[in-house]
Enzyme design. Sequence first.
Site, PDB file in Angstrom:
ATOM      1  N   LYS A 185      -4.547 112.290  -1.220  1.00  0.00           N
ATOM      2  CA  LYS A 185      -3.588 112.051  -0.179  1.00  0.00           C
ATOM      3  C   LYS A 185      -3.782 112.570   1.152  1.00  0.00           C
ATOM      4  CE  LYS A 185       1.484 111.879   0.375  1.00  0.00           C
ATOM      5  NZ  LYS A 185       2.748 112.474  -0.449  1.00  0.00           N
ATOM      6  N   SER A 189       5.597 108.603  -0.509  1.00  0.00           N
ATOM      7  CA  SER A 189       4.593 108.780   0.631  1.00  0.00           C
ATOM      8  C   SER A 189       3.068 108.724   0.134  1.00  0.00           C
ATOM      9  CB  SER A 189       4.911 110.110   1.340  1.00  0.00           C
ATOM     10  OG  SER A 189       4.864 111.159   0.469  1.00  0.00           O
ATOM     11  N   SER A 198       7.521 110.760  -4.509  1.00  0.00           N
ATOM     12  CA  SER A 198       6.527 110.278  -3.581  1.00  0.00           C
ATOM     13  C   SER A 198       5.091 110.144  -4.437  1.00  0.00           C
ATOM     14  CB  SER A 198       6.070 111.546  -2.252  1.00  0.00           C
ATOM     15  OG  SER A 198       7.161 111.332  -1.483  1.00  0.00           O
TER      16      SER A 198
END
Length: 514
Positions: free
Chosen positions: A90, A165, A189
């Site tokens: 990420k 996210s 997330s």
Amino acid sequence: MNGREVEPSAITARSALQLARAIRQRELTASEVVEAHISLHQRVAPRVNALAADRFELARREAAAADDLLRSAAPETELPPLLGVPFTVKESIALTGMPQSAGLLAREHHLASQSAPAVQRLLAAGAIALGVTNTSELTLWIESSNRLYGRTNNPFDPTRTAGGSSGGEGAAVGSGGSPFGLGSDIGGSIRVPALFCGVFGHKPSSGLVPNTGMYPPTPGTAGRLLGVGPLARRAEDLIAVLDIIAGPDGSDPVARTIALGDPATVSIAGLRVVTVEDTSVLPMSRELRDAREQAAGALTAAGAQISRVALRSWRGALLPFLLTLQSDAEQITLGLLQEAGAKRPTWRTLLTPGGPHTLPTRLALASELLPQPGDSRGRRRVLASARTLAAELTEAIGDGVLLHPAHPRVAPRHGRTVGRPWLITPAAVFNLAGVPVTEVPLGLSESGVPLGVQVAAGMDRDHVSIAVALELERAFGGWVAPTLAQSTGRSGRGPRKRTRRLSTTGTRFQGPRR
């Protein structure tokens, strides 16, 4: 290495552990494995847009170095456990030399000078990073879109969101481009993208993995809510990755030493499995409810004991969660913009369409520009209710597991979640409790998008929720690779991303099957 050509799809369907064994046993070369995954990423990139920035050329060199090591190693040499296996990270988690902006234009040119401890531990284990994946702006919402990299699309249907996210990570793994990846989860997330993209995702017990190297940083109470963990296309990789990345780093005050259990020691026979009702402002869809019930049925067939509880207090969990998250600061987003050198927003700029920020970020900023309530007694009362809710949840789980969808609906169309913060409640309540939760794919819906369920276990019992994930993978088949038409189809074109490259430094849901 064995004189046979291996079909790339046979490579990009395997688990990380299977790939590591194949490389060690000279069935495959690290270069073959890395190249197969790079090729898949390149093929789906125009439609999925999972990667924010790649390091393909460096990954090819590192794969060649891994192959050289294998050729020169004596038979008794102990090799790194993930030697030659590719993965993604990420973008908000530091990877040396790669962007770390969290989609914020003011940090467009920021490159990480040092990898986060969790990333560094994977690199030390021989894994090869292919790049960093897209996220929502400042990791603020469950749709991965920002002004810097554009929008990530769902690999099963580009008109739908991949979640957030860690949505780029979910799409990277869900498309088959990465065997596993590293995400972070402060309110779903990891688990929401895992649900939407049809992969496994694990939010670890609070403190199991250090949060050092995150942007935005997570000081104080927020650090107890955040968990850094894996997304993977095969369940067996979850505990293997956790075993590598777990443990204190000397920096994160929340990180602690936890003895990870072995999923193989967990017996499904006799395990208490709880389902909960009346938990969400928006009731779960019939297809997700049916999927959860079939998961409970599969566990019953394996000998588990099913019980049901009502936790209506979940319906009011949003405000306690948000106040707990913000208990150490009232203007988190405004402070981040100031630190990044961005211009302080005004009501006029927030209400003007376009601009440097996405709508979820503008909504967060607007809430911080409003006068803050001064009732400290009321805040304390709400924070106390958060602790009560966490205690109720922990009691409901007990020494078993709890099944519940991470979101009330399957992956929605782009933009359908914005302005609806209550949608995060089914995932965020578990962050309040700090317990481990594994998102498990359960095949595809009639519309061809993934179904799934969360499996929550007691604190520090990560191996128990993962053991249940392994059982459900055996029953339902786990990850289903999207067809080429799904991930590269002509429907649902999103905004084109601003490309960044740093190259120099299935089957429908048909119930359980056994």
